[in-house]
Design a protein around this motif. Structure first.
Motif, PDB file in Angstrom:
ATOM      1  N   SER A  29       0.846  -1.094  -0.064  1.00  0.00           N
ATOM      2  CA  SER A  29       0.096  -0.130  -0.067  1.00  0.00           C
ATOM      3  C   SER A  29       0.978   1.070  -0.007  1.00  0.00           C
ATOM      4  CB  SER A  29      -1.028   0.123   1.119  1.00  0.00           C
ATOM      5  OG  SER A  29      -0.002   0.312   2.405  1.00  0.00           O
ATOM      6  N   ARG A  30       0.206   2.452  -0.303  1.00  0.00           N
ATOM      7  CA  ARG A  30       1.117   3.594  -0.292  1.00  0.00           C
ATOM      8  C   ARG A  30       1.431   4.053   1.216  1.00  0.00           C
ATOM      9  NH1 ARG A  30       0.914   7.546  -4.033  1.00  0.00           N
ATOM     10  NH2 ARG A  30      -1.226   6.968  -4.818  1.00  0.00           N
ATOM     11  N   ALA A  31       0.546   3.684   2.139  1.00  0.00           N
ATOM     12  CA  ALA A  31       0.691   4.023   3.490  1.00  0.00           C
ATOM     13  C   ALA A  31       1.995   3.170   3.935  1.00  0.00           C
ATOM     14  CB  ALA A  31      -0.134   3.614   4.563  1.00  0.00           C
ATOM     15  N   HIS A  32       1.962   1.777   3.311  1.00  0.00           N
ATOM     16  CA  HIS A  32       3.167   1.250   4.017  1.00  0.00           C
ATOM     17  C   HIS A  32       4.564   1.179   3.175  1.00  0.00           C
ATOM     18  CE1 HIS A  32       5.223  -2.570   5.807  1.00  0.00           C
ATOM     19  NE2 HIS A  32       5.636  -3.150   4.545  1.00  0.00           N
ATOM     20  N   CYS A  33       4.703   1.853   1.891  1.00  0.00           N
ATOM     21  CA  CYS A  33       5.605   2.076   1.166  1.00  0.00           C
ATOM     22  C   CYS A  33       6.163   3.425   1.909  1.00  0.00           C
ATOM     23  CB  CYS A  33       5.194   2.388  -0.181  1.00  0.00           C
ATOM     24  SG  CYS A  33       6.771   2.743  -1.328  1.00  0.00           S
ATOM     25  N   ASP A  34       5.289   4.347   2.145  1.00  0.00           N
ATOM     26  CA  ASP A  34       5.681   5.820   2.879  1.00  0.00           C
ATOM     27  C   ASP A  34       6.565   5.212   4.311  1.00  0.00           C
ATOM     28  OD1 ASP A  34       4.819   7.079   0.991  1.00  0.00           O
ATOM     29  OD2 ASP A  34       2.947   7.560   2.079  1.00  0.00           O
ATOM     30  N   LYS A  35       5.844   4.302   4.984  1.00  0.00           N
ATOM     31  CA  LYS A  35       6.445   3.667   6.267  1.00  0.00           C
ATOM     32  C   LYS A  35       7.852   3.254   6.022  1.00  0.00           C
ATOM     33  CE  LYS A  35       6.876   0.278   9.592  1.00  0.00           C
ATOM     34  NZ  LYS A  35       6.642  -1.350   9.913  1.00  0.00           N
ATOM     35  N   VAL A  36       8.073   2.474   5.089  1.00  0.00           N
ATOM     36  CA  VAL A  36       9.331   1.819   4.749  1.00  0.00           C
ATOM     37  C   VAL A  36      10.140   2.831   4.454  1.00  0.00           C
ATOM     38  CG1 VAL A  36      10.394   0.318   3.255  1.00  0.00           C
ATOM     39  CG2 VAL A  36       8.644  -0.457   4.243  1.00  0.00           C
ATOM     40  N   ARG A  37      10.012   4.045   3.751  1.00  0.00           N
ATOM     41  CA  ARG A  37      10.624   5.073   3.277  1.00  0.00           C
ATOM     42  C   ARG A  37      11.476   5.745   4.410  1.00  0.00           C
ATOM     43  NH1 ARG A  37       8.048   8.010  -2.059  1.00  0.00           N
ATOM     44  NH2 ARG A  37      10.058   9.366  -1.775  1.00  0.00           N
ATOM     45  N   GLY A  38      10.143   5.813   5.346  1.00  0.00           N
ATOM     46  CA  GLY A  38      10.575   6.752   6.658  1.00  0.00           C
ATOM     47  C   GLY A  38      11.697   5.787   7.348  1.00  0.00           C
ATOM     48  N   CYS A  39      11.452   4.764   7.332  1.00  0.00           N
ATOM     49  CA  CYS A  39      12.545   3.766   8.175  1.00  0.00           C
ATOM     50  C   CYS A  39      13.958   3.787   7.590  1.00  0.00           C
ATOM     51  CB  CYS A  39      11.997   2.380   8.272  1.00  0.00           C
ATOM     52  SG  CYS A  39      10.696   2.034   9.409  1.00  0.00           S
ATOM     53  N   ILE A  40      13.992   3.903   6.375  1.00  0.00           N
ATOM     54  CA  ILE A  40      15.275   4.109   5.528  1.00  0.00           C
ATOM     55  C   ILE A  40      15.856   5.406   5.812  1.00  0.00           C
ATOM     56  CG2 ILE A  40      16.200   4.350   3.441  1.00  0.00           C
ATOM     57  CD1 ILE A  40      14.330   2.232   2.338  1.00  0.00           C
ATOM     58  N   ALA A  41      14.882   6.480   6.121  1.00  0.00           N
ATOM     59  CA  ALA A  41      15.462   7.949   6.254  1.00  0.00           C
ATOM     60  C   ALA A  41      15.882   7.778   7.909  1.00  0.00           C
ATOM     61  CB  ALA A  41      14.270   8.773   6.389  1.00  0.00           C
TER      62      ALA A  41
END
Length: 480
Positions: free
Chosen positions: A325-337
């Protein structure tokens, strides 16, 4: 556009509220189905249907319950390709993964517990105090709440033992990936599965899931999902002393010793980190590598990660699809940040991808490998649930165990070594519910499955699942 329905009794129904939820195809970000937006009213109807069916289903001989479950398995097996296409579209996983592994596993779940319905036995004890025998009686109506990452695989993993043990089920699949559960419900109606024995209510966790947990007619809840939600379910069930089984998050270590057997090693290490885009609770998201082979293993993994084919799940060449999902993709990108902020070195990946063609708007992430972080950073202690692998070096067995046990989770671990004694020593001391030696995700359905620490309560699989879904009653006969 698919319009899904609830299965309540033998009826296919919309939500009582008349409202719907959008279901997106992760590869394209487009809405491809409408899911009923259920609530407590739908759950109440499903519980009543299940209650009405309980006496009939529980009184059937185990062989008869097995016959019905095998009929459902036969119907599913005859449509593996259709279900695999739906699963791939709904969850974004490569078609081959759904067709060759996940839908067949759902068939196996039904068949395994159909056999268990005929083999499940009680205990007897004699010679100490009279003659004792133990009845294992079904609980009645039980709730099964399954996650989005392995939709039909884990849906059947819960409902099959519940049905085999003689219970009637109110099940909630994830609203993110609901299509194959709906299709299974339609199959059940098609083959004339006894009405009310299996009920499927779609909707959001705070409305449908919470209503299942809170309903006084539901005698037990089996849940797979996040630790935060599992803790809330445990608290809710505690107030009514309702049985609960929780399979929660993981931050699983993969321990690679210098004497790890080389044949197939890197293929399995890559699979353990990136299968299903890292969206499996058993993925090895922390790899601990003995220092004298660290550079060799790191460089090989990075080279392979850069070669992973990320793209359209329909393409036979695709090895990694989108996130769900978009929300989960955003979460993973936030974890990488967050990892970057903590000082991580990103060796490869770290960015979103836009495959050309129909998937240009999908939720894709490049396979990401990082190094340079300590065991107590957020990156190495919090679940990311995406295609992100963190590497750490160790010098000896004791340090490997310290690093492996540093996280608050304890679901699974894998150990790679040619030293059998070391394998046994390490496996015994690892804080995990399942430990693989020189393999990963190799499952015998008879074995207990579940986690320790923040990874859950209770066990699923084999006799453990049958025991959870029954109540033990001891009968003592005086022989004097």
């Amino acid at each position: 556009m698919l319009s899904l329905t609830q299965l309540i009794g033998d009826r296919a129904l919309p939500a009582a509220s008349g409202t719907w939820l959008d279901v997106h195809e992760p590869a394209t970000a487009r809405v491809h189905a409408l899911c009923p937006d259920g609530d407590a009213a739908d759950v109440a109807s499903a519980v009543e249907a299940a209650r009405s069916a309980c006496s009939g289903w529980s009184s059937l001989p185990g062989s008869e319950r097995a016959r019905w479950m095998n009929r459902l398995a036969d119907a599913l097996e005859s449509r593996i390709d259709e279900f695999a296409r739906a699963e791939s579209r709904d969850a974004g996983k490569p078609l081959a993964l759904a067709r060759d592994i996940e839908i067949p596993r759902a068939v196996s779940n039904l068949r395994f517990f159909a056999a268990a319905a005929m083999q499940f036995a009680s205990e007897s004890h004699q010679g100490q105090a009279g003659l004792n025998y133990t009845l294992r009686q079904p609980l009645g109506v039980v709730g099964c709440i399954s996650p989005w990452n392995l939709p039909l695989y884990l849906f059947t993993w819960k409902i099959a033992p519940a049905l085999a043990a003689g219970n009637c089920v109110v099940a909630k699949p994830s609203e993110v990936t609901p299509v194959t559960a709906w299709m299974l419900g339609e199959l059940a109606r098609e083959i004339g599965f006894p009405a009310g024995v299996l009920n499927i209510v779609h909707g959001l966790g705070p409305k449908v899931g919470q209503a299942i947990v809170d309903h006084p007619g539901v005698k037990a809840v089996s849940f797979t999902g996040s630790t935060a939600v599992g803790q809330r379910i445990a608290a809710a069930c505690a107030s009514s002393l309702k049985k609960v089984s929780l399979e929660l998050g993981g931050k699983n270590p993969t321990i690679v010793f210098a004497d790890a057997p080389r044949p197939g090693l890197f293929d399995t290490l890559m699979r353990s980190a990136f299968q299903n885009s890292g969206q499996i609770c058993l993925c090895g998201s922390r790899m601990l590598i003995e220092r004298r082979i660290y550079d060799e293993v790191r460089d090989e993994l990075v080279a392979r990660a850069r070669q992973l084919r990320v793209g359209d799940p329909d393409d036979p060449a695709t090895q990694q699809g989108p996130l769900v999902s978009r929300a989960h993709c955003d979460k993973v990108r936030g974890c990488i940040a967050t990892a970057r902020d903590e000082g991580a070195v990103v060796l490869c990946g770290g960015e979103a991808l836009q495959p050309p063609g129909r998937c240009e708007n999908g939720w894709f992430m490049a396979p990401t490998i990082i190094e340079g972080l300590g065991p107590y950073t957020r990156t190495n202690t919090e679940e990311i649930f995406g295609p992100v692998l963190s590497l750490q070096a160790f010098d000896d067995e004791e340090e490997a165990l310290t690093l492996a046990n540093a996280a608050s989770y304890g679901l699974s671990a894998s150990v790679w070594t040619s030293d059998l004694r070391r394998a046994h020593r390490v496996a015994e001391r690892l804080e995990a519910g399942i430990v693989w030696i020189n393999t990963w995700l190799e499952r015998d359905l008879r074995t207990p499955f579940g986690g320790v620490k923040q990874s859950g309560l209770g066990r699923e699989g084999g006799l453990e699942a049958m025991r959870f879904f029954t109540e033990a009653k001891n009968v003592c006969i005086n022989l004097g």
